[in-house]
Design an enzyme around this catalytic site. Structure first.
Site, PDB file in Angstrom:
ATOM      1  N   LYS A   1      26.354  38.898  45.574  1.00 18.38           N
ATOM      2  CA  LYS A   1      27.698  39.348  45.222  1.00 18.38           C
ATOM      3  C   LYS A   1      28.449  38.165  44.646  1.00 18.38           C
ATOM      4  O   LYS A   1      28.150  37.011  44.959  1.00 18.38           O
ATOM      5  CB  LYS A   1      28.435  39.863  46.468  1.00 18.38           C
ATOM      6  CG  LYS A   1      29.551  40.830  46.155  1.00 18.38           C
ATOM      7  CD  LYS A   1      29.016  42.225  45.861  1.00 18.38           C
ATOM      8  CE  LYS A   1      30.100  43.206  45.526  1.00 18.38           C
ATOM      9  NZ  LYS A   1      29.588  44.582  45.509  1.00 18.38           N
TER      10      LYS A   1
HETATM   11  P1  NAD Z   1      37.816  49.881  40.762  1.00 18.16           P
HETATM   12  O1  NAD Z   1      38.457  48.587  40.500  1.00 18.16           O
HETATM   13  O2  NAD Z   1      37.334  50.690  39.620  1.00 18.16           O
HETATM   14  O3  NAD Z   1      38.822  50.811  41.631  1.00 18.16           O
HETATM   15  C1  NAD Z   1      39.431  50.370  42.801  1.00 18.16           C
HETATM   16  C2  NAD Z   1      40.520  51.376  43.150  1.00 18.16           C
HETATM   17  O4  NAD Z   1      41.011  51.075  44.464  1.00 18.16           O
HETATM   18  C3  NAD Z   1      41.727  51.313  42.199  1.00 18.16           C
HETATM   19  O5  NAD Z   1      42.182  52.623  41.946  1.00 18.16           O
HETATM   20  C4  NAD Z   1      42.761  50.556  43.034  1.00 18.16           C
HETATM   21  O6  NAD Z   1      44.097  50.879  42.680  1.00 18.16           O
HETATM   22  C5  NAD Z   1      42.440  51.057  44.420  1.00 18.16           C
HETATM   23  N1  NAD Z   1      42.942  50.176  45.466  1.00 18.16           N
HETATM   24  C6  NAD Z   1      42.980  48.825  45.507  1.00 18.16           C
HETATM   25  N2  NAD Z   1      43.563  48.414  46.641  1.00 18.16           N
HETATM   26  C7  NAD Z   1      43.877  49.525  47.341  1.00 18.16           C
HETATM   27  C8  NAD Z   1      44.495  49.766  48.589  1.00 18.16           C
HETATM   28  N3  NAD Z   1      44.881  48.750  49.349  1.00 18.16           N
HETATM   29  N4  NAD Z   1      44.647  51.053  48.991  1.00 18.16           N
HETATM   30  C9  NAD Z   1      44.242  52.082  48.228  1.00 18.16           C
HETATM   31  N5  NAD Z   1      43.659  51.927  47.030  1.00 18.16           N
HETATM   32  C10 NAD Z   1      43.474  50.663  46.603  1.00 18.16           C
HETATM   33  O7  NAD Z   1      36.640  49.592  41.816  1.00 18.16           O
HETATM   34  P2  NAD Z   1      35.329  50.454  42.107  1.00 18.16           P
HETATM   35  O8  NAD Z   1      34.234  49.872  41.305  1.00 18.16           O
HETATM   36  O9  NAD Z   1      35.628  51.898  42.044  1.00 18.16           O
HETATM   37  O10 NAD Z   1      35.040  50.014  43.618  1.00 18.16           O
HETATM   38  C11 NAD Z   1      35.661  50.669  44.710  1.00 18.16           C
HETATM   39  C12 NAD Z   1      34.805  50.473  45.952  1.00 18.16           C
HETATM   40  O11 NAD Z   1      33.490  50.985  45.688  1.00 18.16           O
HETATM   41  C13 NAD Z   1      34.611  49.019  46.366  1.00 18.16           C
HETATM   42  O12 NAD Z   1      34.524  48.936  47.766  1.00 18.16           O
HETATM   43  C14 NAD Z   1      33.284  48.665  45.740  1.00 18.16           C
HETATM   44  O13 NAD Z   1      32.656  47.572  46.374  1.00 18.16           O
HETATM   45  C15 NAD Z   1      32.548  49.970  45.941  1.00 18.16           C
HETATM   46  N6  NAD Z   1      31.387  50.151  45.068  1.00 18.16           N
HETATM   47  C16 NAD Z   1      31.517  50.188  43.715  1.00 18.16           C
HETATM   48  C17 NAD Z   1      30.388  50.346  42.929  1.00 18.16           C
HETATM   49  C18 NAD Z   1      30.455  50.449  41.423  1.00 18.16           C
HETATM   50  O14 NAD Z   1      29.418  50.733  40.825  1.00 18.16           O
HETATM   51  N7  NAD Z   1      31.603  50.284  40.786  1.00 18.16           N
HETATM   52  C19 NAD Z   1      29.122  50.471  43.530  1.00 18.16           C
HETATM   53  C20 NAD Z   1      29.032  50.462  44.916  1.00 18.16           C
HETATM   54  C21 NAD Z   1      30.163  50.297  45.676  1.00 18.16           C
END
Ligand code: NAD
Length: 421
Positions: free
Chosen positions: A111
């Site tokens: 990561k």
């Molecule tokens: P992203 O940046 O696209 O979206 C994050 C979202 O969370 C945004 O809408 C943001 O406004 C919101 N957010 C941030 N802080 C917040 C809070 N305190 N309360 C509520 N909402 C909040 O990110 P993503 O890629 O969708 O990732 C989201 C989660 O999914 C993370 O935990 C990430 O590790 C996990 N994840 C993502 C992927 C991927 O392929 N993108 C894969 C596996 C896991």
């Protein structure tokens, strides 16, 4: 002497270690192997300057941690967030090792993260930051050694800059150094939707087991980025009523249902879903406690704790986010019959299609979206059933079962490879 309170990152790291220890205990692992699997292989901290738009120079701190590479190259996303710490990145890197092992893709775990506030930076500043950070961590990177992907507040554009920077240093194009790239430079069809789609496949499996008809179900989604907004849209397509959505600025609630595409459009225009006009405002904490069939945390870690766990009313909790539930909350959810689909299974669709993207890059092939989605469904449903069988056999919850499967696979590979020299 007063004990210092742990940071969120340290708590997350402790939580990841605790889950590992429980699995290691079940597997009766030798103490030496346990130590080997517990510690990250390599950790890199970099401080680097970026020229800001006003002419000033700002020094940022960034990290790249490779937790384990026994089963293949290190794989894991890069996060841009003001709260990024080494401990958080370390925990997320370990989760990636276990996640790749749960779905049995031949990757280890890594990561990366940069402590910054991307919302306050211009596109040019973000490009400068990305290119310099890539250069600083390039000693780790490569299609055969360490392959980043998007995470919180990074996206396909960020991956394009990483791929270009790495390629400029090499003198030729190396698409396989990152996944989650734009399609035009070697990205895979279906990658953008993969985390959410994989999560929905696991929800379908859990719903079938519980006899829950998704076309009559309700869902609450926390976080409206890549994972959250696409999960909302895919669930909506299955007939699920999305009753609440949120982002960092707050949430929107309408028991009659929210159109997820319109909510996304509103976020695009205004920067948040919180002010969506066809709903009432709701706080991020309150939203988690709404009565619903499906709760999908898709933002940050540590949001379901021992304090609010007794008030979680969802039937299925599908962890699209990494680490949304603290270890103290788990037994409470279990006792209250909340069906938890743990992060290392529920959101593994992202890394699964990242693997497909990497394979396509190495073979210089393009797969159709149907092909990608079909293969993704196969892997997600097979992995779900493997975890389910362990849960039934060992009489443990789904999270412990997923860790037993994952840690067992990495331990087996470690034993087969032996200790060098
Ligand atoms: P992203 O940046 O696209 O979206 C994050 C979202 O969370 C945004 O809408 C943001 O406004 C919101 N957010 C941030 N802080 C917040 C809070 N305190 N309360 C509520 N909402 C909040 O990110 P993503 O890629 O969708 O990732 C989201 C989660 O999914 C993370 O935990 C990430 O590790 C996990 N994840 C993502 C992927 C991927 O392929 N993108 C894969 C596996 C896991």
């Amino acid at each position: 002497m007063e004990l210092l309170a742990k940071t969120k990152g340290e708590e997350f790291q402790d939580a990841a270690l605790r889950l590992f220890n429980i699995a290691a205990e079940h597997l009766n692992l030798d103490s030496g192997i346990r130590e080997k699997l517990k510690w990250p292989k390599r950790e890199l901290t970099v401080h680097f300057p970026v020229k800001m738009d006003d002419g000033s120079i700002h020094v940022f701190v960034g990290y790249r941690v490779q937790h384990n590479v026994t089963r293949g190259p290190a794989k894991g996303g890069i996060r841009y967030h003001p709260d990024v710490t080494l401990e958080e990145v370390r925990a997320l890197a370990a989760l990636m090792t276990w996640k790749c092992a749960v779905v049995n893709v031949p990757f280890g775990g890594a990561k990366g993260g940069v402590r910054c506030d991307p919302k306050k930076m211009s596109l040019r500043e973000l490009e400068g930051l990305t290119r310099r950070y890539t250069t600083e961590i390039s000693v780790f990177l490569g299609p055969e050694s360490d392959i980043p992907a998007p995470d919180v507040y990074t996206n396909a554009q960020t991956m394009a800059w990483i791929m270009d920077t790495y390629s400029m240093h090499k003198g030729y194009s190396v698409p396989g150094v990152v996944t989650g790239k734009p399609i035009a430079i070697g990205g895979s069809l279906g990658r953008k939707e993969a985390t959410a789609r994989g999560c929905v496949f696991t929800i379908q499996e859990a719903a079938r087991e519980l006899g829950l008809d998704l076309s009559r179900a309700t869902a609450v989604i926390q976080g409206y980025g890549n994972a959250g907004s696409i999960a909302a849209m895919l669930l909506h397509e299955l007939g699920v009523r999305i009753i609440a959505v949120s982002d960092s600025r707050g949430g929107a609630f309408n028991p009659k249902g929210i159109d997820p595409a319109r909510a996304l459009e509103h976020k695009g225009k205004t920067g948040t879903v919180a002010t969506f006009p066809e709903a009432d405002r709701i706080g991020n904490q309150e939203l988690l406690e709404l009565p619903c069939d499906l709760l999908v945390p898709a933002a940050l870690e540590g949001v379901i704790t021992k304090e609010n766990a007794p008030r979680i009313k969802a039937r299925i909790l599908a962890e699209a986010a990494n680490g949304p539930t603290t270890p103290e909350a788990d037994p409470i959810l279990f006792a209250n019959n909340v069906y938890v689909i743990p992060d290392i299974l529920a959101n593994a669709g992202g890394v699964t299609v990242s693997y497909f993207e990497w394979v396509q890059n190495l073979e210089m092939l393009h797969w159709s979206e149907d092909d990608v989605n079909r293969r993704l469904r196969d892997i997600m449903t097979r992995s779900f059933q493997e975890v389910r069988e362990i849960a039934a056999k060992e009489r443990v919850d789904m999270r412990t079962a997923a860790y037993i499967l994952a840690v067992g696979r990495v331990a087996e590979a470690t034993l087969l490879r032996g200790v060098y020299p």
